[in-house]
Every structure is written in structure tokens, then in C-alpha cells.
Design an enzyme around this catalytic site. Sequence first.
Site, short mmCIF file in Angstrom:
data_model
loop_
_atom_site.label_atom_id
_atom_site.label_comp_id
_atom_site.label_asym_id
_atom_site.label_seq_id
_atom_site.Cartn_x
_atom_site.Cartn_y
_atom_site.Cartn_z
N SER A 236 37.75 34.39 40.87
CA SER A 236 37.65 33.18 40.52
C SER A 236 38.60 32.92 39.46
CB SER A 236 36.19 33.35 40.22
OG SER A 236 35.71 34.02 38.92
N SER A 237 38.93 33.25 38.54
CA SER A 237 39.46 33.52 37.23
C SER A 237 40.71 33.78 36.70
CB SER A 237 39.29 32.29 37.07
OG SER A 237 38.30 33.64 35.74
N TYR B 223 32.62 46.55 23.39
CA TYR B 223 33.86 46.23 24.14
C TYR B 223 34.44 47.11 24.42
CZ TYR B 223 38.11 43.39 26.48
OH TYR B 223 38.94 43.30 27.14
N GLY C 101 42.34 38.11 37.54
CA GLY C 101 41.78 38.08 39.51
C GLY C 101 42.65 37.01 40.12
#
Length: 268
Positions: free
Chosen positions: A11-12, A145, A15
Site C-alpha cells: 500500500s505504500s 525490531y 512495497g
Amino acid sequence: MQKTIFITGASSGLGKAAAKLFQKNGWKVIATMRKPEEEKELTELPNVFVVQLDVMDLVKIKKTISEVLKIHEIDVVLNNAGYGLIGPLEAFTDEQIQTQIQTNLGGVIHVTKAFVTFFRERKRGTFINVTSTFGLLGYPTCSIYNATKFAVDGFSEGLAYELAQFGIKVKVVAPGGMQTDFAGRSLHGAMHTAYSELISKVSEGYSEDQVANYSKATAVAEVIYEAAIDEKDQMRYIAGDDAIQLYNERLDLTPEGQFEKIRSQFIF
């Protein structure tokens, strides 16, 4: 013959950049995202199919990929979906920790598993997993992370050995900093007053001036595209000048030397 790529988190940012690049080069693209109803750009491109998928939903992963494979013959799977949980460990809730692990690591594992049988029976196919420079070396306020990205790197390496006998390739693309909205919509933070000086120091790396020096998502997408088509047995692709510099230092200094170098920057 036209090839097809399946992309998570399209979506952003990276990607979406990858989806556009592969489409531009004649590929069919299955672009998955949590909220396809909000997508206005990829839906207008020919040979791009926007599909709803939340990589935390294990039932949906199996169902969606099964349905996709009934219609499309996938050649490459790009595991890109993920986000950054930034802050001191002490500041995170248990829910935040679990969500980070399930998204960044669990999503990769379960999407990959859903495709393995298909690739094995065809005796070909490529998985490309997006990690990070922080999947190669640790950094303060990035412990969870780091854990997910180190884990994806290890998962990818082990799987590469496991699937080589079937002609399946597993590759890792590790970007450094990128000029995307990662620091906005994809970066989740937590504060703790005991770590205020450390957080302030680390935040310098996310300043406007620093971000201006980072790689563009389109440049990292080019590395992903090269990994998809080069037919090499290479597993790791380091993307971005800052990532390459850090990785070379890691190799030159040994993990212990790199640890001491970074540690010395954050002793107050």
C-alpha cells in the site's frame, strides 16, 4: 512468458515502489494490503491485482493464498509487510511486543509456508524477504525490531538450505534508511523518561536532514528486482550506501568490534 510476483505490504513505501517497478517491466503483480479500499494508484495499473491481506491473520493468509494460486501461477513472493517498533524495551506493552513479532516475523513465516508446497511441486520459485540493516547489526531503541529482522535473516538462511534441493531460491534484501513514510505511518514509538537522553541521541538519525541522505524506495525496489531476475545463488542483497557501509564495517570489525563502536556512542 510473463512472470508474476506476490507482494505483501504494497500500500505504500517500498512495497508500492516494487509493485510499480515489476509492473513497468512487464510482470503481473498481486499487490496485497490490509485496506485495498483505500488504494487509488495501483488499482489503475494494468496487470496489477490488489488483494486484501493482513499478515497477522493466519486463517486469511491460508485462504487468500490458496485462492490466488487457483488463478495465478506465482514465480516470486516478496515478503515486505512490516513496521518498526522503536523505543526502550521497558516502555513497551506486552501487546506491542507480540504485535511486532507477529507482523514482522510471523507474517513472513506463514506467508512463505503457504507457498512452499506450490513451489516445491513446480521445482522452482523465489522468496525475497525484506529485512533491514538492523537485521544485521543491533541498535539502541530497536531491540524488538532488531529481534524480528535478525530472525527473518536467520529464517531465510536456514530455509535457503532446506529448499535448495527443490530449485527454490530464498533471498534477503536488507535496506538501510529509506525516504518513505516509514517514520510516519510505519514507525511506532514508545517513550520512557529514564531513557530521554538516549532517545534524543537516537532521534538525530530520523531528522529531516538525515532522512534526505537516505535511499529512495525506488532505488531499493531496483535491488529487489535485480534479486528476482539475476538467477544468482546469492542470498543477501544490501541496499543503500549507508547499509553497505555499515555492513562492510560489520564484516571488517567482527560483531564484537561493531558492538563496541556503537556502544561507545551511547554511553552518557
